[in-house]
Design a protein around this motif. Structure first.
Motif, PDB file in Angstrom:
ATOM      1  N   ARG A  65       0.946  -1.233  -0.088  1.00 56.74           N
ATOM      2  CA  ARG A  65       0.168  -0.035   0.101  1.00 56.74           C
ATOM      3  C   ARG A  65       0.666   1.366  -0.139  1.00 56.74           C
ATOM      4  NH1 ARG A  65      -3.341  -0.305   5.127  1.00 56.74           N
ATOM      5  NH2 ARG A  65      -3.747   1.827   4.707  1.00 56.74           N
ATOM      6  N   TYR A  66       1.916   1.167   0.660  1.00 56.09           N
ATOM      7  CA  TYR A  66       2.850   2.276   0.859  1.00 56.09           C
ATOM      8  C   TYR A  66       3.430   2.781  -0.627  1.00 56.09           C
ATOM      9  CZ  TYR A  66       7.260   4.785   1.433  1.00 56.09           C
ATOM     10  OH  TYR A  66       8.214   5.927   1.012  1.00 56.09           O
ATOM     11  N   PHE A  67       3.778   1.613  -1.599  1.00 52.40           N
ATOM     12  CA  PHE A  67       4.294   2.027  -2.709  1.00 52.40           C
ATOM     13  C   PHE A  67       3.423   2.545  -3.685  1.00 52.40           C
ATOM     14  CE2 PHE A  67       7.853  -0.540  -0.827  1.00 52.40           C
ATOM     15  CZ  PHE A  67       8.923   0.236  -1.312  1.00 52.40           C
ATOM     16  N   VAL A  68       2.241   1.636  -3.361  1.00 51.44           N
ATOM     17  CA  VAL A  68       0.977   1.865  -4.534  1.00 51.44           C
ATOM     18  C   VAL A  68       0.634   3.464  -4.262  1.00 51.44           C
ATOM     19  CG1 VAL A  68      -1.533   1.349  -4.906  1.00 51.44           C
ATOM     20  CG2 VAL A  68       0.115  -0.219  -4.669  1.00 51.44           C
ATOM     21  N   SER A  69       0.422   3.943  -3.006  1.00 48.26           N
ATOM     22  CA  SER A  69      -0.056   5.235  -2.510  1.00 48.26           C
ATOM     23  C   SER A  69       1.278   6.355  -3.071  1.00 48.26           C
ATOM     24  CB  SER A  69      -0.224   5.315  -1.151  1.00 48.26           C
ATOM     25  OG  SER A  69       0.858   5.109  -0.507  1.00 48.26           O
ATOM     26  N   LYS A  70       2.374   5.753  -3.218  1.00 48.18           N
ATOM     27  CA  LYS A  70       3.512   6.562  -3.411  1.00 48.18           C
ATOM     28  C   LYS A  70       3.265   6.958  -5.149  1.00 48.18           C
ATOM     29  CE  LYS A  70       8.311   7.391  -2.920  1.00 48.18           C
ATOM     30  NZ  LYS A  70       9.811   6.882  -2.618  1.00 48.18           N
ATOM     31  N   LEU A  71       2.887   5.653  -5.833  1.00 50.07           N
ATOM     32  CA  LEU A  71       2.774   5.896  -7.064  1.00 50.07           C
ATOM     33  C   LEU A  71       1.714   6.707  -7.480  1.00 50.07           C
ATOM     34  CD1 LEU A  71       3.620   2.344  -8.400  1.00 50.07           C
ATOM     35  CD2 LEU A  71       5.005   4.260  -8.511  1.00 50.07           C
ATOM     36  N   MET A  72       0.547   6.573  -6.781  1.00 50.03           N
ATOM     37  CA  MET A  72      -0.668   7.551  -7.017  1.00 50.03           C
ATOM     38  C   MET A  72      -0.374   9.015  -6.564  1.00 50.03           C
ATOM     39  SD  MET A  72      -3.189   4.558  -6.040  1.00 50.03           S
ATOM     40  CE  MET A  72      -4.813   5.937  -6.067  1.00 50.03           C
ATOM     41  N   ARG A  73       0.482   9.371  -5.998  1.00 50.00           N
ATOM     42  CA  ARG A  73       0.278  10.478  -5.221  1.00 50.00           C
ATOM     43  C   ARG A  73       1.035  11.523  -6.263  1.00 50.00           C
ATOM     44  NH1 ARG A  73       4.548  10.698  -0.697  1.00 50.00           N
ATOM     45  NH2 ARG A  73       3.046   8.859  -0.064  1.00 50.00           N
ATOM     46  N   SER A  74       0.359  12.547  -6.537  1.00 48.40           N
ATOM     47  CA  SER A  74       0.894  13.887  -7.569  1.00 48.40           C
ATOM     48  C   SER A  74       1.630  14.627  -6.956  1.00 48.40           C
ATOM     49  CB  SER A  74      -0.522  14.551  -8.025  1.00 48.40           C
ATOM     50  OG  SER A  74      -1.356  14.947  -7.170  1.00 48.40           O
ATOM     51  N   GLN A  75       2.667  15.436  -7.487  1.00 49.26           N
ATOM     52  CA  GLN A  75       3.364  16.310  -7.130  1.00 49.26           C
ATOM     53  C   GLN A  75       2.874  17.552  -7.162  1.00 49.26           C
ATOM     54  OE1 GLN A  75       6.284  15.576  -5.570  1.00 49.26           O
ATOM     55  NE2 GLN A  75       6.313  13.468  -5.819  1.00 49.26           N
ATOM     56  N   GLN A  76       2.627  18.092  -6.120  1.00 46.37           N
ATOM     57  CA  GLN A  76       1.926  19.567  -6.174  1.00 46.37           C
ATOM     58  C   GLN A  76       2.881  20.491  -5.431  1.00 46.37           C
ATOM     59  OE1 GLN A  76      -1.862  19.308  -4.117  1.00 46.37           O
ATOM     60  NE2 GLN A  76      -2.706  18.526  -5.886  1.00 46.37           N
ATOM     61  N   ASN A  77       3.072  21.793  -5.871  1.00 46.34           N
ATOM     62  CA  ASN A  77       3.699  22.798  -5.311  1.00 46.34           C
ATOM     63  C   ASN A  77       3.099  23.590  -4.121  1.00 46.34           C
ATOM     64  OD1 ASN A  77       5.956  22.582  -7.501  1.00 46.34           O
ATOM     65  ND2 ASN A  77       4.792  23.982  -8.859  1.00 46.34           N
ATOM     66  N   PRO A  78       3.576  23.769  -2.943  1.00 45.86           N
ATOM     67  CA  PRO A  78       2.935  24.205  -2.015  1.00 45.86           C
ATOM     68  C   PRO A  78       2.567  25.561  -2.105  1.00 45.86           C
ATOM     69  CG  PRO A  78       5.197  24.089  -1.404  1.00 45.86           C
ATOM     70  CD  PRO A  78       5.142  23.577  -2.927  1.00 45.86           C
ATOM     71  N   ASP A  79       1.157  25.952  -1.840  1.00 46.56           N
ATOM     72  CA  ASP A  79       0.856  27.353  -2.020  1.00 46.56           C
ATOM     73  C   ASP A  79       1.496  28.537  -1.138  1.00 46.56           C
ATOM     74  OD1 ASP A  79      -0.786  29.514  -2.393  1.00 46.56           O
ATOM     75  OD2 ASP A  79      -2.705  28.618  -1.548  1.00 46.56           O
ATOM     76  N   ALA A  80       2.022  29.274  -1.729  1.00 49.73           N
ATOM     77  CA  ALA A  80       2.780  30.531  -1.162  1.00 49.73           C
ATOM     78  C   ALA A  80       1.989  31.227   0.086  1.00 49.73           C
ATOM     79  CB  ALA A  80       3.317  31.462  -2.100  1.00 49.73           C
ATOM     80  N   LYS A  81       0.635  31.248  -0.203  1.00 47.33           N
ATOM     81  CA  LYS A  81       0.198  31.910   0.780  1.00 47.33           C
ATOM     82  C   LYS A  81      -0.283  31.069   2.115  1.00 47.33           C
ATOM     83  CE  LYS A  81      -4.429  34.083   1.825  1.00 47.33           C
ATOM     84  NZ  LYS A  81      -5.670  34.518   1.253  1.00 47.33           N
ATOM     85  N   VAL A  82      -0.294  29.737   2.064  1.00 47.46           N
ATOM     86  CA  VAL A  82      -0.310  29.168   3.004  1.00 47.46           C
ATOM     87  C   VAL A  82       0.914  28.747   3.846  1.00 47.46           C
ATOM     88  CG1 VAL A  82      -1.010  26.483   3.824  1.00 47.46           C
ATOM     89  CG2 VAL A  82      -2.307  27.478   2.091  1.00 47.46           C
ATOM     90  N   VAL A  83       2.000  28.637   2.956  1.00 46.98           N
ATOM     91  CA  VAL A  83       3.281  28.847   3.795  1.00 46.98           C
ATOM     92  C   VAL A  83       3.721  29.972   4.396  1.00 46.98           C
ATOM     93  CG1 VAL A  83       5.741  28.354   3.179  1.00 46.98           C
ATOM     94  CG2 VAL A  83       4.201  27.024   2.005  1.00 46.98           C
ATOM     95  N   ARG A  84       3.356  31.087   3.768  1.00 42.90           N
ATOM     96  CA  ARG A  84       3.613  32.498   4.586  1.00 42.90           C
ATOM     97  C   ARG A  84       2.819  32.501   5.879  1.00 42.90           C
ATOM     98  NH1 ARG A  84       2.733  34.999   0.609  1.00 42.90           N
ATOM     99  NH2 ARG A  84       0.635  35.677   0.822  1.00 42.90           N
TER     100      ARG A  84
END
Length: 246
Positions: free
Chosen positions: A30-49
């Motif tokens: 499940r770990y490797f399947v969820s890792k393959l299904m996970r999409s790469q998203q850039n963090p929101d600058a406003k949320v980080v700030r």
């Protein structure tokens, strides 16, 4: 009086060990399947700030008494000013997480993938355990327990005469489901995706407004009572030395 049972070694070899090994292998898969299904998203600058602002405000509250009163008031005004303070959230500008999720299809898809990667394997594994291993007394805990643990440790066994320390196969499945986090951390690392407890907490906490953290920190800064600790250091040092000498 509770009865003592003698567990057959075949139950250990064909129920207890296979069930534990299968749960570990399914967790790694499940770990490797969820890792393959996970999409790469850039963090929101406003949320980080906003997160960095909250951390800075907490540090100010924690060390408020170690700076002069004038400096503390200037910093508090910088954070909690009603016009342009970093922690001030104007009315009507609070984010709606649910509306944000439905407006962003990628966020909704990622949430659905996470839920599917958790629910489907658990459902299939529980059906497999319930079909093949239902009714087995799989293990015994080597210390006495009270009757409150009977419903948790003897799920699927309707015998009140059996001692509470015996564990049914169905309960052993649930113990493995929520108790293998440490093992997965050793195998997969600390940042593994197999903590079902955290996933359930995230699902139950869905819909929280991140701007509420800003408002809470603002209220905390507004009510704090500043008392500079530096002028009292000499008295404290003198009292500590008197105690040592006496």
């Amino acid at each position: 009086m509770a009865e003592d049972l003698v567990l057959d070694t075949a139950i250990r070899d064909w129920v207890l060990i296979p069930l534990t090994v299968v749960m570990i292998l399914i967790g790694i898969l499940r770990y490797f399947v969820s890792k393959l299904m996970r999409s790469q998203q850039n963090p929101d600058a406003k949320v980080v700030r906003e997160g960095q602002v909250v951390i800075r405000a907490r540090n100010l509250r924690a060390g408020a008494n170690f700076i002069p009163s004038k400096s503390f008031r200037a910093r508090r005004a910088h954070f909690s000013n009603e016009e342009n303070g970093l922690l001030h959230v104007p009315k009507g500008q609070g984010q709606n997480p649910q509306a944000q999720m439905f407006s962003d299809p990628n966020m909704a898809m990622d949430m659905m993938k996470k839920n599917l990667s958790m629910i489907i394997p658990q459902t299939l594994t529980f059906a497999w355990v319930n079909f093949f291993f239902s009714g087995f007394v799989a293990a015994k805990i080597p210390f006495p327990l009270t009757q409150r643990f009977r419903s948790m440790l003897q799920n699927g066994i309707d015998l009140s005469t059996v001692d509470v320390s015996y564990v049914s196969s169905r309960s052993w499945y649930f113990l493995n489901l929520f108790g293998l986090r440490g093992l997965f951390s050793l195998i997969l690392g600390e940042e593994n995706a197999m903590d079902d407890t955290q996933r359930m907490m995230q699902m139950s906490g869905f819909g929280m407004d991140p701007t509420k953290n800003l408002s809470a920190e603002k209220d905390g800064l507004d009510i704090i009572q500043h008392e500079w600790a530096l002028p009292k250091f000499e008295q404290r040092a003198e009292a500590a030395l008197k105690k040592l000498i006496s």
